[in-house]
Enzyme design. Sequence first.
Site, PDB file in Angstrom:
ATOM      1  N   ARG A  16      43.226  36.059  44.709  1.00 44.22           N
ATOM      2  CA  ARG A  16      41.973  36.146  45.474  1.00 44.22           C
ATOM      3  C   ARG A  16      42.235  36.543  46.922  1.00 44.22           C
ATOM      4  NH1 ARG A  16      40.218  30.735  42.496  1.00 44.22           N
ATOM      5  NH2 ARG A  16      39.181  31.652  40.671  1.00 44.22           N
ATOM      6  N   GLU A 198      32.195  35.000  42.678  1.00 46.27           N
ATOM      7  CA  GLU A 198      31.519  36.286  42.846  1.00 46.27           C
ATOM      8  C   GLU A 198      30.481  36.222  43.964  1.00 46.27           C
ATOM      9  OE1 GLU A 198      29.967  37.702  39.151  1.00 46.27           O
ATOM     10  OE2 GLU A 198      31.896  37.579  38.123  1.00 46.27           O
ATOM     11  N   THR A 242      35.754  45.646  36.875  1.00 37.85           N
ATOM     12  CA  THR A 242      36.917  44.752  36.909  1.00 37.85           C
ATOM     13  C   THR A 242      36.908  43.818  35.705  1.00 37.85           C
ATOM     14  OG1 THR A 242      36.970  44.799  39.329  1.00 37.85           O
ATOM     15  CG2 THR A 242      38.154  43.005  38.256  1.00 37.85           C
ATOM     16  N   GLU A 246      39.518  43.222  32.539  1.00 36.35           N
ATOM     17  CA  GLU A 246      40.026  41.918  32.105  1.00 36.35           C
ATOM     18  C   GLU A 246      39.821  41.712  30.605  1.00 36.35           C
ATOM     19  OE1 GLU A 246      38.840  38.555  34.546  1.00 36.35           O
ATOM     20  OE2 GLU A 246      38.483  39.886  36.246  1.00 36.35           O
TER      21      GLU A 246
END
Length: 257
Positions: A16, A198, A242, A246
């Site tokens: 992150r 998010e 993204t 994943e």
Amino acid sequence: MNFTIPETVLDLQNIRNELVRMEDSIIFKFIERSHFPTCPAVYDPNHELLTIPNFEGSFLDWALMHAEITQSQLRRFESPDETPFFPDHILDPILPSIHYPQVLAPYASEVNYNNKIKHTYIEKIIPLISKYQGDQEENFGSVTGCDIELLQSLSRRIHFGKFVAEAKYQSDIPLYTKLIKDKDINGIMENITNSAVEEKILERLILKAEVYGVDPANKEGERRITPEYLVKIYKEIVIPITKEVEVDYLLRRLEDE
């Protein structure tokens, strides 16, 4: 991030932190691109001014491919966080190779969303951030240079999802093993989604756009990149693609086993 130390690479907080650092780079590149018009000629494979002999593709494609050829010789694509747009054209490095420890699954390089990233960038992002619609012949080269940097930055950020996916898999192998065996895409998506994280990303982007997106010497002047557009790009494009990366990565995670 030090890719030679696997345990730090798969730490979600480290990931992150790396994504936060990428935001600044991407925002400033958006601002740089916002000084130019859309320049559709750069993306048109049949444009009379920008047709490359013996090459099928746009001027951007040609420039990006040749940039990657040079970068590959500087071992850019040996790094596990880099994904080429033209993987069939990259060359062996001139610099000595760096042998990174295996962190991701062996098929990780095959999870390549760059075609979708490039298409979405041209069709959806360029119209949002450009100064105006239209061509500006004297700046075709500058526009292409900006586009290459932005595409590679967006690609790195989006494909970092593979590290997120691997970290989450390692954190709960039984759960993800069941989801993968069941091919439960909705279940995988639900478990990789962290709505609170998010939301923090979007809040942070609003603040950064407020600070970076205006000339401090002329705060009443035209805003170069608006918080609304920046949030829209991340919320509707960057974060969803993204998560596709994943899911795609995780669905194959049991192949070797």
